[in-house]
Write an enzyme that holds these catalytic residues in place. Sequence first.
Site, PDB file in Angstrom:
ATOM      1  N   LYS A 130       0.847  -1.182   0.000  1.00 31.89           N
ATOM      2  CA  LYS A 130       0.000   0.000   0.000  1.00 31.89           C
ATOM      3  C   LYS A 130       0.888   1.240   0.000  1.00 31.89           C
ATOM      4  O   LYS A 130       2.038   1.111   0.423  1.00 31.89           O
ATOM      5  CB  LYS A 130      -0.924   0.052   1.225  1.00 31.89           C
ATOM      6  CG  LYS A 130      -0.304  -0.241   2.587  1.00 31.89           C
ATOM      7  CD  LYS A 130       0.797   0.603   3.123  1.00 31.89           C
ATOM      8  CE  LYS A 130       0.581   2.061   3.378  1.00 31.89           C
ATOM      9  NZ  LYS A 130       1.797   2.737   3.933  1.00 31.89           N
ATOM     10  N   TYR A 214      -4.313   4.396   6.613  1.00 28.21           N
ATOM     11  CA  TYR A 214      -4.690   3.450   7.681  1.00 28.21           C
ATOM     12  C   TYR A 214      -6.000   3.871   8.326  1.00 28.21           C
ATOM     13  O   TYR A 214      -6.838   3.032   8.661  1.00 28.21           O
ATOM     14  CB  TYR A 214      -3.592   3.361   8.749  1.00 28.21           C
ATOM     15  CG  TYR A 214      -2.382   2.589   8.308  1.00 28.21           C
ATOM     16  CD1 TYR A 214      -2.294   1.212   8.501  1.00 28.21           C
ATOM     17  CD2 TYR A 214      -1.315   3.218   7.681  1.00 28.21           C
ATOM     18  CE1 TYR A 214      -1.192   0.491   8.083  1.00 28.21           C
ATOM     19  CE2 TYR A 214      -0.197   2.516   7.259  1.00 28.21           C
ATOM     20  CZ  TYR A 214      -0.151   1.153   7.463  1.00 28.21           C
ATOM     21  OH  TYR A 214       0.946   0.435   7.035  1.00 28.21           O
TER      22      TYR A 214
HETATM   23  P1  NAD Z   1      12.214   2.430   2.063  1.00 28.03           P
HETATM   24  O1  NAD Z   1      12.602   3.804   1.679  1.00 28.03           O
HETATM   25  O2  NAD Z   1      12.825   1.845   3.291  1.00 28.03           O
HETATM   26  O3  NAD Z   1      12.491   1.423   0.865  1.00 28.03           O
HETATM   27  C1  NAD Z   1      12.065   1.715  -0.443  1.00 28.03           C
HETATM   28  C2  NAD Z   1      12.723   0.730  -1.399  1.00 28.03           C
HETATM   29  O4  NAD Z   1      12.337   1.077  -2.717  1.00 28.03           O
HETATM   30  C3  NAD Z   1      14.240   0.796  -1.342  1.00 28.03           C
HETATM   31  O5  NAD Z   1      14.749  -0.509  -1.449  1.00 28.03           O
HETATM   32  C4  NAD Z   1      14.615   1.612  -2.574  1.00 28.03           C
HETATM   33  O6  NAD Z   1      15.875   1.271  -3.094  1.00 28.03           O
HETATM   34  C5  NAD Z   1      13.502   1.204  -3.521  1.00 28.03           C
HETATM   35  N1  NAD Z   1      13.263   2.236  -4.526  1.00 28.03           N
HETATM   36  C6  NAD Z   1      13.195   3.551  -4.347  1.00 28.03           C
HETATM   37  N2  NAD Z   1      12.972   4.169  -5.529  1.00 28.03           N
HETATM   38  C7  NAD Z   1      12.905   3.214  -6.462  1.00 28.03           C
HETATM   39  C8  NAD Z   1      12.707   3.204  -7.856  1.00 28.03           C
HETATM   40  N3  NAD Z   1      12.546   4.331  -8.537  1.00 28.03           N
HETATM   41  N4  NAD Z   1      12.677   2.004  -8.487  1.00 28.03           N
HETATM   42  C9  NAD Z   1      12.835   0.877  -7.810  1.00 28.03           C
HETATM   43  N5  NAD Z   1      13.044   0.820  -6.470  1.00 28.03           N
HETATM   44  C10 NAD Z   1      13.085   1.965  -5.817  1.00 28.03           C
HETATM   45  O7  NAD Z   1      10.629   2.412   2.180  1.00 28.03           O
HETATM   46  P2  NAD Z   1       9.706   1.332   2.894  1.00 28.03           P
HETATM   47  O8  NAD Z   1       9.309   1.860   4.220  1.00 28.03           O
HETATM   48  O9  NAD Z   1      10.342   0.006   2.826  1.00 28.03           O
HETATM   49  O10 NAD Z   1       8.398   1.404   1.963  1.00 28.03           O
HETATM   50  C11 NAD Z   1       8.299   0.640   0.772  1.00 28.03           C
HETATM   51  C12 NAD Z   1       6.815   0.363   0.505  1.00 28.03           C
HETATM   52  O11 NAD Z   1       6.275  -0.373   1.600  1.00 28.03           O
HETATM   53  C13 NAD Z   1       5.946   1.608   0.382  1.00 28.03           C
HETATM   54  O12 NAD Z   1       4.914   1.383  -0.538  1.00 28.03           O
HETATM   55  C14 NAD Z   1       5.355   1.774   1.786  1.00 28.03           C
HETATM   56  O13 NAD Z   1       4.130   2.458   1.811  1.00 28.03           O
HETATM   57  C15 NAD Z   1       5.162   0.326   2.161  1.00 28.03           C
HETATM   58  N6  NAD Z   1       5.170   0.112   3.615  1.00 28.03           N
HETATM   59  C16 NAD Z   1       4.140  -0.596   4.129  1.00 28.03           C
HETATM   60  C17 NAD Z   1       4.079  -0.807   5.491  1.00 28.03           C
HETATM   61  C18 NAD Z   1       2.952  -1.623   6.063  1.00 28.03           C
HETATM   62  O14 NAD Z   1       2.831  -1.683   7.294  1.00 28.03           O
HETATM   63  N7  NAD Z   1       2.152  -2.280   5.247  1.00 28.03           N
HETATM   64  C19 NAD Z   1       5.057  -0.281   6.323  1.00 28.03           C
HETATM   65  C20 NAD Z   1       6.110   0.436   5.747  1.00 28.03           C
HETATM   66  C21 NAD Z   1       6.155   0.625   4.381  1.00 28.03           C
END
Ligand code: NAD
Length: 361
Positions: A130, A214
Amino acid sequence: MSYDPSRREVLAGALATAISPIGLLKELEEKPVGWAILGLGGYATNQIIPNMKFCKGSKLVALISGHSEKLVRFGDQYGIPETHRYTYDSMDAIKNNPDIEVVYVITTPSTHPGFTIRAAQLGKHVCSEKPMAPTVAECQAMIDACKKAKKLLQIGYRCHYENHNLRAIKAVRSGELGKIQSMRSDHGFNIGHGQWRTQKALAGGGSMMDIGIYSLNALRYLSGEEPIEVSAKITNPPNDDRFVDTEDTVEFTLTFPSGLVAQGAGGYSWSPGKNQFEVIGSKGKLTANPATAYEGDHLTLDGHDLSVEPNNQWAAQMDHFSHCIRSHSKPATPGEEGLRDIKIIQAIYESARIGKRVKLA
Ligand code: NAD
């Protein structure tokens, strides 16, 4: 509001798995569904991958990342052979790897559509994090691509698989709280500077897309209804470089077909943060605080603790999807669920922009 069990059945996730034929569960345990994790950022490496060991029918079999260094580090840590480590450039080769059945897309929201469509075209089922995508059109394209490829699509709404949230849904929809009179949900925290989460091109929006979602999703799954009208207001603190491109605080009101009016909010400058919902009915008040945390969710009914057996929401989410794949059934949080949130979020933005209520189809 009256309880109508025919309405959107969010309990389907947990229940469907619980009542599935024993033979199928045994088959899953003997041959778990193979998952590839795409994007090795914070959520993937701190929550999803470490919790895969608690899955019964899902197994980490491959990694896909834009960083070779991460592929080596996490590949070595989790025993993923080099043949099952892919970069974004080499990932088309997953097509010929039968071990991979699902690709779990855990990157910035702007990249969910591209990776989801690509993975489906490569013959894999897809779970996308999400918010599903920045725009309604992109969500629809993801749904269409998976449908065309005859692959399932799940959105990573972990709370639909978490026991406290499932218990809260039951309390609201079963009549335990009596007639529902009001509902409110707040989610926010104090975000750091210079993050992708405050850049529209990467996140699709600000707090509403990332954390306010959320609150919105909780109001929908608690009520089991879809809003027919929204009104919203956005407040940005002046001279704060975090809120140049996207919003800080969004306060919104949803009107449901039953007449129930629910309030929600999301924020990026809240210190301390909030993670809660409250439902007031004619027979009692249910509070969840925290409501949608990684662990420690806590429910009270009229101030008394409600005892709920904690579960591993990530394992439950992934095992549910694996079960759907083996049983050819639709997941409890399909693409349409993600699309619905994005449609409502776009209406929330529109309402805040024009300063009027916006009707939803
Ligand atoms: P993060 O910044 O820690 O990680 C993002 C990842 O995406 C990194 O590995 C980065 O290298 C990669 N990335 C960034 N730009 C990119 C691009 N242009 N092409 C390909 N890869 C790319 O962020 P996160 O907290 O891990 O969030 C990632 C996803 O997970 C988001 O959609 C966020 O909303 C979701 N998320 C969900 C929850 C949940 O509880 N369901 C919690 C945190 C994050």
